[in-house]
Write an enzyme that holds these catalytic residues in place. Structure first.
Site, PDB file in Angstrom:
ATOM      1  N   SER A 292       0.852  -1.193   0.000  1.00 51.20           N
ATOM      2  CA  SER A 292       0.000   0.000   0.000  1.00 51.20           C
ATOM      3  C   SER A 292       0.885   1.240   0.000  1.00 51.20           C
ATOM      4  CB  SER A 292      -0.849  -0.011   1.277  1.00 51.20           C
ATOM      5  OG  SER A 292      -1.528   1.207   1.455  1.00 51.20           O
TER       6      SER A 292
ATOM      7  N   TYR B 281      -1.628  -0.706  10.739  1.00 51.98           N
ATOM      8  CA  TYR B 281      -1.838  -1.081   9.326  1.00 51.98           C
ATOM      9  C   TYR B 281      -0.563  -0.759   8.547  1.00 51.98           C
ATOM     10  CZ  TYR B 281      -3.863  -1.157   4.608  1.00 51.98           C
ATOM     11  OH  TYR B 281      -4.127  -1.428   3.284  1.00 51.98           O
TER      12      TYR B 281
END
Ligand code: NDP
Length: 243
Positions: free
Chosen positions: A140, A153
């Site tokens: 990501s 995350y």
């Protein structure tokens, strides 16, 4: 020439029940791959496998449960002749301010996003190494840029990046390793956020998302279509207006 070159390739996609995983399964199937769809929601992957036809199988598997991945690998070997591509896509993004109340979120993200990908890879590695394989890891923008509310995350995605570079060196030239690092993509990813205020705020930005999962899938299919002497190791891609 590798043992399987010129034959139909098989791709295993974790988290194939929605979003980027489902779109990647469709794109690779359209490109001529056999696909094995892995996820926990059996109804979703059964429906997708039925839509795709004979060259697609649905396998209920939880990436946090190694036994279910071992059973999945056995089915892929028996029914599709082994995996040539593993797309480590399964993931959860449980954002929110750092607090003890969310420690279960933190455990779930590490076990799914990072340890889940590591486990799927060690389980399928023998198949990938047999004849020349590809490993695609969904990281990501959060694997490059940490923010105040995405710490754990981001930690899983930074972990994915470091581990992928290590694997790239360890597995070359037989297994090509590619890291995909998207920004905001229009999927159900934010719907699982447990912190109400964070979920609402993140959902607003996802409601406005213009990048669709099919556009990420197209990039993955392109990366995999390169001749085997070339590997695209890393793709960082954002909506053009993402800060
Ligand atoms: P979705 O929520 O649509 O898809 C996530 C997938 O992961 C689902 O198919 C889900 O299936 C699966 N999954 C979750 N937990 C498990 C588990 N324990 N075992 C097996 N499968 C699991 O989100 P996206 O498509 O957006 O996310 C896919 C990947 O892309 C993730 O790794 C995410 O971090 C990454 N990503 C997404 C971005 C975005 O903006 N959308 C941006 C950057 C990266 P099921 O619940 O049926 O098991």
């Amino acid at each position: 020439m590798s043992a399987r070159e010129g034959t139909v390739r098989t791709a295993v996609i974790t988290g194939a029940s929605s979003g980027i995983g489902a779109a990647t399964a469709r794109a690779l199937h359209a490109a001529g791959y056999r696909v094995a769809l892995l996820a926990r929601r059996g109804d979703r992957i059964d429906a997708l496998a039925a839509e795709l036809g004979d060259d697609a199988i649905a396998i209920v598997a939880d990436v946090t449960d190694r036994d279910s991945l071992v059973a999945a690998a056995q089915r892929v070997q028996d029914e599709l002749g082994g995996a040539d591509v593993l797309v480590n896509n399964a993931g959860i993004m449980l954002l929110g301010p750092f607090a003890s109340e969310r420690r279960e979120d933190y455990r779930a993200m590490v076990e799914t996003n990072l340890l889940g990908a590591i486990t799927a890879t060690e389980v399928f590695l023998g198949q990938l190494e047999d004849g020349g394989g590809d490993l695609v890891n969904l990281s990501s923008v959060a694997g490059r840029t940490a923010r105040a509310t995405n710490g754990v995350y981001a930690a899983t995605k930074w972990g994915m990046n470091g581990w992928s570079e290590s694997l790239r060196q360890a597995l070359l030239p037989d297994v090509r390793v590619t890291l995909i690092e998207p920004g905001v993509v229009d999927t159900e990813l934010p719907t699982h956020i447990t912190d109400d205020a964070t979920r609402q705020a993140v959902q607003e930005s996802y409601d406005a998302a213009r990048v669709k999962p099919e556009e990420i899938a197209e990039v993955i299919a392109f990366v995999l279509s390169r001749p085997r002497h070339l590997v695209i190791n890393e793709v960082l891609l954002r909506p053009a207006d993402q800060a």
